[in-house]
Structures are given as C-alpha cells and as structure tokens.
Design an enzyme around this catalytic site. Structure first.
Site, PDB file in Angstrom:
ATOM      1  N   GLY A 272       0.856  -1.183   0.000  1.00 61.92           N
ATOM      2  CA  GLY A 272       0.000   0.000   0.000  1.00 61.92           C
ATOM      3  C   GLY A 272       0.888   1.228   0.000  1.00 61.92           C
TER       4      GLY A 272
ATOM      5  N   SER B  96       5.704  -5.068  -1.551  1.00 58.82           N
ATOM      6  CA  SER B  96       5.604  -3.652  -1.888  1.00 58.82           C
ATOM      7  C   SER B  96       5.951  -2.789  -0.676  1.00 58.82           C
ATOM      8  CB  SER B  96       4.204  -3.351  -2.435  1.00 58.82           C
ATOM      9  OG  SER B  96       4.154  -2.102  -3.056  1.00 58.82           O
ATOM     10  N   ALA B  97       5.006  -2.041  -0.117  1.00 65.11           N
ATOM     11  CA  ALA B  97       5.315  -1.205   1.050  1.00 65.11           C
ATOM     12  C   ALA B  97       5.851  -2.035   2.204  1.00 65.11           C
ATOM     13  CB  ALA B  97       4.066  -0.438   1.496  1.00 65.11           C
TER      14      ALA B  97
ATOM     15  N   HIS C 284       8.553  -2.555  -7.937  1.00 67.29           N
ATOM     16  CA  HIS C 284       7.780  -2.326  -9.174  1.00 67.29           C
ATOM     17  C   HIS C 284       8.665  -1.628 -10.209  1.00 67.29           C
ATOM     18  CE1 HIS C 284       4.109  -3.154  -6.801  1.00 67.29           C
ATOM     19  NE2 HIS C 284       4.616  -2.332  -5.893  1.00 67.29           N
TER      20      HIS C 284
ATOM     21  N   GLU D  39       8.561  -6.312 -11.170  1.00 66.32           N
ATOM     22  CA  GLU D  39       7.395  -7.029 -10.680  1.00 66.32           C
ATOM     23  C   GLU D  39       7.558  -8.524 -10.947  1.00 66.32           C
ATOM     24  OE1 GLU D  39       3.635  -5.366 -11.844  1.00 66.32           O
ATOM     25  OE2 GLU D  39       3.841  -3.887 -10.231  1.00 66.32           O
TER      26      GLU D  39
END
Length: 240
Positions: free
Chosen positions: A85, A118-119, A155, A190
C-alpha cells in the site's frame, strides 16, 4: 534472520501472492502468519483478501487489526506478513503502535519470520527513502526496520527510450538518492523477490543494482549475500 521480500503482491492476471506461493510456504511452514494491513485504509477488506490468499496456500493466517492489541499481535507473531500500500502510512502506523524497534529485534534474532510485499518490503530497508509512494502522511522518521543494510526500490521499470515523457525516469530518481547517500539500491521488477536466510541472500527473478559507480542488471536471479555486509552512510549531499 528469515526474510521474503516481494516486489509486488499480485502479478498481472494472477491471484494474490500466487507467484510466490512456494517461497511463502517454505518460509512459513506450519507457523501462523500474522497479516499487517495498515498500509491501506480499508483494513477489513484488505485483510480479507490477504488472509484468503494465504489460506489458499494452506497457510494458517490471522490479521493483526482484528486483535484487541494489534501491537502485541505483531510482536508475538511467529511470522509477519507486512502488506503493501502506502509506505509512509505503513511506517507511520508502525511508529504509532510502538513496534518498530521490537519487531526489528525479533526478526534479526530469528524469533519472527518476516514476509513483505511492496510497502511491506520497503519498510524492511534502512529507510523508506527509495519508495515510489507519495508522502500522504508524515511518520516521525523515514528510518524503517533496518533489516537490510541497503535500500530497495519496487515495481521497477526500465526507461523507455521511445517515450516522450519529460519527467524523471525511475533510474534518475534512484540516481538522485545516490547523490545524497552512500547506499546501494536493489531495484526489483514485478514478479521478483529477495530471500534472506541467515547470511545468504538471493534475488529470484530480474533485478537491477544501483551504485555510485553505475548499475548492474540481473536477468534471472543472483546471489547478493555480499550486500548483507555493507555499512550504509546516509546524508552528505552537496549544499551551497
């Protein structure tokens, strides 16, 4: 220390975490995974999707936000799965819960396994200074868990030589970070992830390592254990 750090949660056209299912099962084993949904605003919806995805891999999973004491749920976890997020919101929440130092210590000494996407991967680095996210809130510090002695960018996309876009490319933004800090940046495309088991670190999938001296692209996985011995230095950029 046992880490699995994903660039992304979902590959295009795939199911959540499915591309890394084998690696996640390998790390978690029969231990319960505590999902941390605080990088997004809708904790119930996010946790529902993530826990369902983990259950589909035959992993036991719960969400920290459903505990009456979410901070203690994180610190007591056998395995943490730190969801993606916004990195600023996630780090701000971890500071607010008072778990940054305690969680980092438990992961370093092997008490808690750590998975992130991700985060959730960004906050495993020394700082969130190489996130792609907007600073939608202000955590007390950009200093993160510091489980790695190098930075992460996720990403990642290569510059398009045919593009007419006049803004900065991802490469240029990472180079700006290196102008201010003596700390390599591992950029993962990714579908890629970083696995750390003890003193061994390996990237699975394509990645790119940025240093002051230039960048090196890894086509399909590489041992990066030598990066675990680094001593990053932050600050020191040129000023008038």
């Amino acid at each position: 220390m046992d880490l699995l750090l994903l660039s992304n949660s979902t590959n295009h056209g795939g199911r959540m975490y499915a591309h890394a299912a084998e690696a996640m099962r390998s790390l978690a084993g029969d231990r319960t995974v505590t999902f941390v949904p605080f990088a997004l605003a809708d904790w119930d919806e996010y946790a529902g999707r993530a826990v369902d995805a983990l259950h589909a891999m035959d992993l036991r999973a719960v969400s920290a936000h459903r505990s009456g004491r979410p901070a203690q749920a994180i610190l007591d976890a056998d395995v943490v799965m730190m969801g993606g997020g916004n990195s600023f919101r996630l780090l701000d929440t971890l500071y607010g819960l008072g778990v940054v130092e305690g969680l980092a210590e438990r992961v370093r000494n092997g008490t808690t396994g750590y998975m992130g996407a991700s985060a959730g991967t960004n906050v495993a680095a020394p700082t969130i200074g190489t996130t792609n996210d907007m600073p939608i809130c202000r955590p007390p510090s950009f200093a993160a868990l510091g489980l790695l002695p190098f930075q992460i960018n996720l990403h990642y996309v290569d510059p398009d030589p045919a593009s007419t876009f006049m803004g900065e490319t991802r490469d240029e933004r990472i180079e700006e970070f290196l102008e201010e800090n003596d700390c390599p940046v591992l950029a993962m495309y990714e579908g890629s992830w970083l696995r750390v088991a003890g003193t061994v670190a390996r990237v699975e999938g394509p990645a790119k390592l940025f240093r002051h001296s230039g960048s090196t692209r890894f086509a399909d996985g590489v041992d990066v254990s030598h990066l675990l011995d680094l001593r990053p230095v932050f600050g020191g950029g040129r000023r008038p």
